[in-house]
Design a protein around this motif. Structure first.
Motif, PDB file in Angstrom:
ATOM      1  N   ALA A  52      -2.584   4.207   3.427  1.00 14.18           N
ATOM      2  CA  ALA A  52      -3.928   4.695   3.718  1.00 14.18           C
ATOM      3  C   ALA A  52      -4.226   4.570   5.208  1.00 14.18           C
ATOM      4  O   ALA A  52      -3.957   3.545   5.820  1.00 14.18           O
ATOM      5  CB  ALA A  52      -4.957   3.918   2.902  1.00 14.18           C
ATOM      6  N   VAL A  94       6.654   8.724  -1.465  1.00 17.98           N
ATOM      7  CA  VAL A  94       5.213   8.749  -1.201  1.00 17.98           C
ATOM      8  C   VAL A  94       4.780  10.152  -0.825  1.00 17.98           C
ATOM      9  O   VAL A  94       3.777  10.672  -1.329  1.00 17.98           O
ATOM     10  CB  VAL A  94       4.845   7.744  -0.086  1.00 17.98           C
ATOM     11  N   ARG A  95       5.537  10.789   0.035  1.00 19.27           N
ATOM     12  CA  ARG A  95       5.196  12.154   0.474  1.00 19.27           C
ATOM     13  C   ARG A  95       5.255  13.147  -0.679  1.00 19.27           C
ATOM     14  O   ARG A  95       4.413  14.029  -0.793  1.00 19.27           O
ATOM     15  CB  ARG A  95       6.138  12.578   1.597  1.00 19.27           C
ATOM     16  N   LEU A 100       1.288  13.363   4.489  1.00 20.86           N
ATOM     17  CA  LEU A 100       1.938  12.389   5.358  1.00 20.86           C
ATOM     18  C   LEU A 100       3.089  13.063   6.094  1.00 20.86           C
ATOM     19  O   LEU A 100       3.994  13.625   5.487  1.00 20.86           O
ATOM     20  CB  LEU A 100       2.470  11.207   4.537  1.00 20.86           C
ATOM     21  N   THR A 146       4.947  12.482  -3.991  1.00 21.12           N
ATOM     22  CA  THR A 146       4.106  12.203  -5.157  1.00 21.12           C
ATOM     23  C   THR A 146       2.656  11.878  -4.833  1.00 21.12           C
ATOM     24  O   THR A 146       1.764  12.254  -5.598  1.00 21.12           O
ATOM     25  CB  THR A 146       4.695  11.040  -5.978  1.00 21.12           C
ATOM     26  N   LEU A 147       2.409  11.166  -3.740  1.00 24.18           N
ATOM     27  CA  LEU A 147       1.056  10.687  -3.465  1.00 24.18           C
ATOM     28  C   LEU A 147       0.400  11.306  -2.241  1.00 24.18           C
ATOM     29  O   LEU A 147      -0.801  11.522  -2.222  1.00 24.18           O
ATOM     30  CB  LEU A 147       1.072   9.154  -3.268  1.00 24.18           C
ATOM     31  N   ARG A 148       1.180  11.536  -1.201  1.00 27.65           N
ATOM     32  CA  ARG A 148       0.629  11.954   0.085  1.00 27.65           C
ATOM     33  C   ARG A 148       1.388  13.123   0.683  1.00 27.65           C
ATOM     34  O   ARG A 148       2.130  12.973   1.649  1.00 27.65           O
ATOM     35  CB  ARG A 148       0.695  10.791   1.081  1.00 27.65           C
ATOM     36  N   ASP A 192       0.853  -1.187   0.000  1.00 27.14           N
ATOM     37  CA  ASP A 192       0.000   0.000   0.000  1.00 27.14           C
ATOM     38  C   ASP A 192       0.891   1.239   0.000  1.00 27.14           C
ATOM     39  O   ASP A 192       1.251   1.750   1.058  1.00 27.14           O
ATOM     40  CB  ASP A 192      -0.912  -0.015   1.230  1.00 27.14           C
ATOM     41  N   GLN A 193       1.245   1.715  -1.175  1.00 31.25           N
ATOM     42  CA  GLN A 193       2.189   2.826  -1.293  1.00 31.25           C
ATOM     43  C   GLN A 193       1.706   4.085  -0.612  1.00 31.25           C
ATOM     44  O   GLN A 193       2.506   4.912  -0.190  1.00 31.25           O
ATOM     45  CB  GLN A 193       2.500   3.131  -2.765  1.00 31.25           C
ATOM     46  N   GLU A 194       0.406   4.284  -0.512  1.00 23.96           N
ATOM     47  CA  GLU A 194      -0.115   5.505   0.094  1.00 23.96           C
ATOM     48  C   GLU A 194      -0.190   5.435   1.612  1.00 23.96           C
ATOM     49  O   GLU A 194      -0.436   6.451   2.259  1.00 23.96           O
ATOM     50  CB  GLU A 194      -1.503   5.809  -0.462  1.00 23.96           C
TER      51      GLU A 194
END
Length: 184
Positions: A123, A150-151, A158, A153-155, A119-121
């Motif tokens: 969640a 992750v921080r 975070l 690009t996606l979150r 789970d790359q994000e």
């Protein structure tokens, strides 16, 4: 029953407002504090809103070794007057003690790396603490790289904290995109 006297005796509590400010402003920070000051135990509880004022968050704390993960979870649960598996739990290879109300979960860096692969994000996770970040090994370095990616690009929400007593604080600050260094 929170053990206020024990928590109040931990010197890191004085750095918690600065850490919260750094995370609010930058989303990442490096915490440098000597052993025994509460960076492993009180700081994650504060990030999760379980000690002091603050919003309720879900926090993962990555430890380099299984024995450290179990011990940190036990100490945090003790500070809260609870049993492991309540507000504080842990997951290591072959053993898990978490519940539906767990807000701080202590994991090994290997477990964190496996979660990031599934789970790359991440969640449902609001903050990740890389404890003892000076202990360099493949799992920890890969997890740190994945978390930064992750921080970025996606979150962007975070929160990341690198914590240690003996780390190259400025190096970690650069690695985390110019994150502020907070000392206790």
């Amino acid at each position: 029953m929170i053990r206020h006297e024990a928590a109040e005796s931990l010197p890191v509590r004085e750095a918690l407002p600065s850490l919260a400010g750094a995370l609010d402003a930058h989303g990442a920070s490096v915490l440098v504090a000597p052993p025994g000051t509460g960076k492993t135990t009180l700081m994650p509880l504060a990030l999760a809103g379980l000690w002091g004022a603050g919003p309720a968050r879900r926090v993962l704390v990555a430890e380099p070794r299984r024995i450290a993960a179990r011990a940190a979870a036990r100490r945090m649960a003790w500070l809260l007057g609870e049993r492991v598996g309540g507000s504080v739990g842990f997951t290591v290879r072959g053993e898990r003690a978490v519940g539906r109300d767990t807000r701080v979960e202590v994991v090994t860096t290997g477990v964190l790396l496996q979660r990031l692969q599934r789970d790359q994000e991440l969640a449902g996770v609001d903050a990740v603490v890389l404890d003892e970040c000076h202990e360099r090994h493949l799992d920890a370095d890969a997890a740190a790289a994945f978390l930064w990616d992750v921080r970025e690009t996606l979150r962007p929400d975070l929160r990341l904290v690198a914590a240690s007593a003996t780390t190259d604080a400025e190096g970690w600050a650069r690695l985390l995109g110019g994150a502020p260094v907070v000392e206790a």
